[in-house]
Structures are given as structure tokens and as C-alpha cells.
Design a protein around this motif. Sequence first.
Motif, PDB file in Angstrom:
ATOM      1  N   SER A  47       0.838  -1.210   0.000  1.00  0.00           N
ATOM      2  CA  SER A  47       0.000   0.000   0.000  1.00  0.00           C
ATOM      3  C   SER A  47       0.865   1.249   0.000  1.00  0.00           C
ATOM      4  O   SER A  47       0.545   2.247  -0.661  1.00  0.00           O
ATOM      5  CB  SER A  47      -0.927   0.023   1.219  1.00  0.00           C
ATOM      6  OG  SER A  47      -1.826  -1.049   1.162  1.00  0.00           O
ATOM      7  N   ASP A 166      -5.998  -0.788  -4.669  1.00  0.00           N
ATOM      8  CA  ASP A 166      -5.441  -1.450  -3.483  1.00  0.00           C
ATOM      9  C   ASP A 166      -6.462  -2.448  -2.947  1.00  0.00           C
ATOM     10  O   ASP A 166      -7.434  -2.062  -2.305  1.00  0.00           O
ATOM     11  CB  ASP A 166      -5.088  -0.400  -2.421  1.00  0.00           C
ATOM     12  CG  ASP A 166      -4.234  -0.999  -1.301  1.00  0.00           C
ATOM     13  OD1 ASP A 166      -4.125  -2.236  -1.203  1.00  0.00           O
ATOM     14  OD2 ASP A 166      -3.679  -0.200  -0.524  1.00  0.00           O
ATOM     15  N   GLU A 167      -6.274  -3.705  -3.240  1.00  0.00           N
ATOM     16  CA  GLU A 167      -7.198  -4.770  -2.855  1.00  0.00           C
ATOM     17  C   GLU A 167      -8.660  -4.423  -3.130  1.00  0.00           C
ATOM     18  O   GLU A 167      -9.491  -4.422  -2.230  1.00  0.00           O
ATOM     19  CB  GLU A 167      -7.001  -5.108  -1.375  1.00  0.00           C
ATOM     20  CG  GLU A 167      -5.629  -5.722  -1.145  1.00  0.00           C
ATOM     21  CD  GLU A 167      -5.452  -6.236   0.274  1.00  0.00           C
ATOM     22  OE1 GLU A 167      -6.377  -6.893   0.745  1.00  0.00           O
ATOM     23  OE2 GLU A 167      -4.397  -5.973   0.855  1.00  0.00           O
TER      24      GLU A 167
HETATM   25 MG   LIG Z   1      -2.073  -2.715   2.212  1.00  0.00          MG
END
Ligand SMILES: [Mg+2]
Length: 227
Positions: A47, A166-167
Motif C-alpha cells: 500500500s 489497493d485490494e
Molecule cells: Mg495494504
Amino acid sequence: MELMRVENLSKVYGKGDTAVKALDNVSFSVEQGEFVAIIGPSGSGKSTLLHLLGGVDRPTDGKVFIENTDIYELNETQLAVFRRRQIGLIYQFYNLLPILTVEENITLPMLLDSHQVEKKHFKELIEILGLKDRLDYLPNQLSGGQQQRVSIGRALISNPSIILADEPTGNLDSKNSKEIIDLLKLFNKSYHQTLVVITHDERIALQADRIISIEDGVIAKDEVIRQ
Ligand SMILES: [Mg+2]
Ligand SMILES: Nc1ncnc2c1ncn2[C@@H]1O[C@H](COP(=O)(O)OP(=O)(O)OP(=O)(O)O)[C@@H](O)[C@H]1O
């Protein structure tokens, strides 16, 4: 053609005894239209890396070039404008504004930029995202999959050259995850938008053109799996 170049990027959080080196001298480049998956254990710096690529946070050291712009040479105002126009960010928990409708959430980046929303592009986007009948809804009146589709709309309204996620499916069941990944792939393949996705899901990583593995803040592996 190279779209993004990362040079010797490092990020240290905190100072002295409590300092954490989250990213350590990372370099790579991404081609225009490439679909890159970023994988790695929790806390490895994924991240952190994505935030630096997206101009959300500034590095301790190193540079990020996007379409030849050295983004950290820009001042805060210039960087905010660059980010809104060139970078589409998508998060696991959507980050929608709860008091704004679906339509307002999607068009917000254009309004912040005092840019007219291009009606044709907006219509096409909500059609692809299946949100035509939900434009007046508030985020809390939507399912998780729908909320993520709104956040994709917001990320793509300005036609950015790169999408950073991000995910994006981390909070969704497998059916919705597949839908979201299929949408991101559609934008990547049909609209040639470069796509960088952090994921813990191997099935998603294996759909990418290339997999970068991050471990302890460094690139442990960088493999092209599809040309
Ligand atoms: Mg992360
Ligand atoms: N704002 C912050 N202040 C201090 N340390 C931070 C901060 N953000 C991240 N870190 C630290 O940096 C390291 C990398 O964090 P990062 O969030 O990039 O990991 P990640 O790979 O995304 O993990 P996950 O898969 O769990 O999301 C971790 O050790 C974390 O504790």
C-alpha cells in the motif's frame, strides 16, 4: 511505450528508534496498457508503494515519473490536479462520500477541477458499470459490489492514464470480486488504461500480464506471465 518509471523509491515512516523502512530503494517501470499485479505478505509495503505511485504520499527518497512528469517535483496544488486527471485510485473500502449521491460521487473529481463532465463519457461509464438505475442513491443504499463500481466510476470519470487499485475485491464475495476484476480488465484491454492492482488473491494475480512480489519493502520477484 513506458508509462511510469519508479527510481530508487524509499519510504521511512517515523524517526529514530521507532522508524519503519516500509520501502527500500525500489525501481521498476510499467508499460502503457500493462496489467500489473502486486502481491506480498501483510506489512511488506504494497500500500505504501501504491500511495507513492498515486501521488497520495511523498517518498523519503526517489522519484516517480508518470508520462514523463516527475510527480514529486510538482507542488501540492499541481500534484492534486495531476492526480485527479491522470490517476484513478480505487480502495478496498470504496472511500465514497456518504452524503453525496452515486452521480455526485462519480462526478466529484471533475467538479473539483472545475471541468465540465463530458455527458457521453459519463453515460457510457454508468452503462458499463451497471449504475444507470442507481444514480440518485446514497452509498449506504448500495451493496458492496455496487459501491465499488461507483468508486471505479469516480476513478475513471477523468479518463486517467493509469488505474491504481489497493485490494479492490478485498471486501467482496467471489461473484462480486469477479465482476469488479472483469470491469477493471475491460478498461485495461478495451480502453488501454494501465492497471496496477494489489491483491492477496492468487486467482486475480494470475490474470495479470506481470506479477511483482514485494517482501520487506523490496521487490523479491518481477515476472512477466503474459505478453
Ligand atoms: Mg495494504
Ligand atoms: N502511516 C504509517 N505510519 C507508520 N508506519 C506505517 C504507516 N503506514 C504503513 N506503515 C508501516 O509500513 C509497513 C508497510 O505497510 P503497508 O501498509 O505498505 O503494507 P501492505 O503490504 O499494504 O500490508 P497489507 O497487505 O496488510 O495491506 C508496515 O510495517 C506498516 O506498519
